[in-house]
Scaffold this motif. Sequence first.
Motif, PDB file in Angstrom:
ATOM      1  N   ARG A 117      -1.494  -3.419  -3.758  1.00  0.00           N
ATOM      2  CA  ARG A 117      -0.635  -3.456  -4.935  1.00  0.00           C
ATOM      3  C   ARG A 117       0.009  -4.825  -5.094  1.00  0.00           C
ATOM      4  O   ARG A 117       0.191  -5.570  -4.139  1.00  0.00           O
ATOM      5  CB  ARG A 117       0.455  -2.390  -4.816  1.00  0.00           C
ATOM      6  N   ALA A 171      -7.176  -0.063   1.610  1.00  0.00           N
ATOM      7  CA  ALA A 171      -6.701  -0.692   0.378  1.00  0.00           C
ATOM      8  C   ALA A 171      -7.054  -2.177   0.358  1.00  0.00           C
ATOM      9  O   ALA A 171      -7.438  -2.735  -0.679  1.00  0.00           O
ATOM     10  CB  ALA A 171      -5.190  -0.489   0.243  1.00  0.00           C
ATOM     11  N   CYS A 177       0.862  -1.182   0.000  1.00  0.00           N
ATOM     12  CA  CYS A 177       0.000   0.000   0.000  1.00  0.00           C
ATOM     13  C   CYS A 177       0.897   1.231   0.000  1.00  0.00           C
ATOM     14  O   CYS A 177       2.124   1.112  -0.062  1.00  0.00           O
ATOM     15  CB  CYS A 177      -0.954  -0.011   1.195  1.00  0.00           C
ATOM     16  N   GLU A 178       0.301   2.404   0.081  1.00  0.00           N
ATOM     17  CA  GLU A 178       1.080   3.629  -0.059  1.00  0.00           C
ATOM     18  C   GLU A 178       2.065   3.831   1.087  1.00  0.00           C
ATOM     19  O   GLU A 178       3.102   4.470   0.920  1.00  0.00           O
ATOM     20  CB  GLU A 178       0.143   4.835  -0.160  1.00  0.00           C
ATOM     21  N   GLU A 179       1.754   3.311   2.257  1.00  0.00           N
ATOM     22  CA  GLU A 179       2.644   3.437   3.412  1.00  0.00           C
ATOM     23  C   GLU A 179       3.533   2.190   3.474  1.00  0.00           C
ATOM     24  O   GLU A 179       3.051   1.065   3.382  1.00  0.00           O
ATOM     25  CB  GLU A 179       1.821   3.552   4.695  1.00  0.00           C
ATOM     26  N   SER A 180       4.835   2.368   3.612  1.00  0.00           N
ATOM     27  CA  SER A 180       5.725   1.214   3.649  1.00  0.00           C
ATOM     28  C   SER A 180       5.475   0.386   4.910  1.00  0.00           C
ATOM     29  O   SER A 180       4.976   0.877   5.919  1.00  0.00           O
ATOM     30  CB  SER A 180       7.187   1.654   3.585  1.00  0.00           C
ATOM     31  N   THR A 188      -3.507   3.156   6.298  1.00  0.00           N
ATOM     32  CA  THR A 188      -3.427   3.098   4.836  1.00  0.00           C
ATOM     33  C   THR A 188      -3.759   1.705   4.318  1.00  0.00           C
ATOM     34  O   THR A 188      -4.428   1.548   3.289  1.00  0.00           O
ATOM     35  CB  THR A 188      -2.017   3.502   4.371  1.00  0.00           C
TER      36      THR A 188
END
Length: 268
Positions: free
Chosen positions: A242, A235, A135-138, A231
């Motif tokens: 992703r 998702a 997702c957008e946050e590692s 985040t």
Amino acid sequence: MSAMATPARRPTILTVLHQEHSTPGRVGLALRAMGARLDIRRPSLGEPLPKTLSSHEGVVVFGGPMCANDSCDWMREEIDWLRIPLGEQKPLLGICLGAQMMARTLGARVFTYEDKRSEIGYFRISPTAAGDALCEESFPRWVYQWHSDGFDLPKGAELLAAGPADFPNQAFRYGKNAIGLQFHPEVTYHMMCRWTLRGADRLTRPGAHGRPRHLEGWFQHDGRVAAWLETFLPAWLEGRLRGADSSAASALGPQREALDAALPELAA
């Protein structure tokens, strides 16, 4: 007269807990903040799980002090039941015991060391490239653990985070929507205080940290875990995670055959 607009249906998340007084913690709070309704079931107390998830948008299976290798009826039935969200490809999140049960459903080994060595407290993990891209946050690097059992990586699963030699598999993905986490992103400070008091006997196991280190670790690392969870959860629920674009990861396909082959062994 114009027809009234039909309000959008609130997503319903099947929330599986394993003790009478357990709560979904921060995960539950975050899902409710997203507008979701939690359908809480406790199979260990005789509450049935649905035969289909047509009325649910996702499933979260939480932890507990049990072992996925226990022979009690409800445990074996719940492990078998996990075929339903996997087969229907609903968003599925397994946390600690939930991840271990997912691993067993997928034919992988769940293990316990004779000396009860554990990860209890905050421990560093090593996310893979796939984990960081989820997702957008590692992916978080320090996570809260409370377990004495581990699991092998299921065949066909993608490793998202690795740990030390004793517990090398910390997070995995199976297909597009099924995620298993060995650690506890749902823990709040209140939950941690309660666990370290009521479970104080476990803090003497090899590898466990003393209570002060738990509380110190929360202030050092919890903000990072909370940011990731905020985040990750939307998702996950909305199918926006992703990766998993290959045919081997985006659909059960041949993995489903391995799943079906493994299930008779669980009932033996």
